[in-house]
Scaffold this motif. Structure first.
Motif, PDB file in Angstrom:
ATOM      1  N   LYS A  30       6.643   4.721   0.931  1.00 26.09           N
ATOM      2  CA  LYS A  30       6.972   4.348  -0.453  1.00 26.09           C
ATOM      3  C   LYS A  30       5.822   3.534  -1.013  1.00 26.09           C
ATOM      4  N   LYS A  39       2.918  -2.407  -3.867  1.00 25.84           N
ATOM      5  CA  LYS A  39       3.709  -2.613  -2.661  1.00 25.84           C
ATOM      6  C   LYS A  39       3.862  -1.288  -1.920  1.00 25.84           C
ATOM      7  N   SER A  41       5.508   0.469   1.607  1.00 28.60           N
ATOM      8  CA  SER A  41       6.330   0.352   2.809  1.00 28.60           C
ATOM      9  C   SER A  41       6.273   1.685   3.541  1.00 28.60           C
ATOM     10  N   VAL A  43       7.388   3.674   7.473  1.00 30.22           N
ATOM     11  CA  VAL A  43       8.150   3.666   8.718  1.00 30.22           C
ATOM     12  C   VAL A  43       7.520   4.701   9.638  1.00 30.22           C
ATOM     13  N   CYS A  58       3.041  -0.928  15.586  1.00 27.16           N
ATOM     14  CA  CYS A  58       3.027  -1.123  14.131  1.00 27.16           C
ATOM     15  C   CYS A  58       1.692  -1.706  13.670  1.00 27.16           C
ATOM     16  N   HIS A  62      -0.833   0.006  11.105  1.00 27.62           N
ATOM     17  CA  HIS A  62      -1.070  -0.776   9.887  1.00 27.62           C
ATOM     18  C   HIS A  62      -2.563  -0.933   9.624  1.00 27.62           C
ATOM     19  N   GLN A  66      -3.516   1.021   6.070  1.00 27.17           N
ATOM     20  CA  GLN A  66      -3.714   0.262   4.832  1.00 27.17           C
ATOM     21  C   GLN A  66      -5.064   0.567   4.174  1.00 27.17           C
ATOM     22  N   MET A  80       1.391  -4.391   2.274  1.00 27.05           N
ATOM     23  CA  MET A  80       1.966  -3.316   3.060  1.00 27.05           C
ATOM     24  C   MET A  80       2.881  -3.843   4.154  1.00 27.05           C
ATOM     25  N   GLU A  81       4.037  -3.209   4.270  1.00 32.02           N
ATOM     26  CA  GLU A  81       4.983  -3.501   5.348  1.00 32.02           C
ATOM     27  C   GLU A  81       5.158  -2.208   6.142  1.00 32.02           C
ATOM     28  N   LEU A  82       4.923  -2.281   7.436  1.00 30.12           N
ATOM     29  CA  LEU A  82       5.062  -1.118   8.304  1.00 30.12           C
ATOM     30  C   LEU A  82       6.056  -1.457   9.411  1.00 30.12           C
ATOM     31  N   THR A  83       7.069  -0.617   9.584  1.00 29.70           N
ATOM     32  CA  THR A  83       8.122  -0.909  10.557  1.00 29.70           C
ATOM     33  C   THR A  83       8.458   0.322  11.392  1.00 29.70           C
TER      34      THR A  83
END
Length: 152
Positions: A30, A39, A41, A43, A58, A62, A66, A80-83
């Motif tokens: 996303k 922003k 995100s 997964v 992760c 990442h 990024q 950036m959030e990577l999970t």
């Protein structure tokens, strides 16, 4: 449940190739532009359904992903959030079933008004096939109200 082809998600294809090269699969991406920062995100999951994703996995993805996204988006103003998908992920897009082949899931079927659980053996654009306790079961996505991982 809707099937949204991953190729229709902006920048997914370019990013999925990078993630695959690192030994993982990109499940979700996303990108939401905001006033001062974009922003992001994402997964990821392992190619091996028996292997869990950890912090090191992760971080590895990442650090590679990024900069690629910043180049694609032509901005360095990103957060950036990577999970990982987590142990109790709700499957949001029917296209995810193929990525999770080998994982145990349960789906709420509108036709039987109950959960059907099993190990995913295959998936395409129309349906998911699972190995259940009573044998192989194919459920079309239009009949699925919700789906999630089963904790073992």
């Amino acid at each position: 449940m809707d099937y949204i082809a991953f190729e229709s998600i902006p920048h997914y294809s370019e990013c999925a190739l990078l993630v695959e090269g690192l030994g993982y699969r990109l499940v979700e991406l996303k990108i939401v532009p905001a006033k001062t920062v974009t922003k992001i995100s994402a997964v990821i999951t392992s190619k091996d359904p028996e292997k869990n994703i950890g912090v090191d996995d992760c971080a590895k993805v990442h650090h590679a992903l990024q900069p690629r996204l910043e180049a694609l988006l032509k901005t360095e103003d990103t957060a950036m959030e990577l999970t990982s998908p987590g142990i109790d992920r709700n499957i949001k897009n029917a296209a995810e079933f193929k990525l999770f082949t080998g994982r145990t899931v349960r789906v709420w079927s509108r036709t039987v008004n109950d959960w059907i659980g099993g190990r995913i053996t295959g998936a395409d654009e129309k349906a998911v096939t699972m190995e259940t306790e009573s044998g192989m079961k194919t459920v079309v996505y239009d009949d699925i109200a919700k789906a999630k991982f089963v904790q073992i």
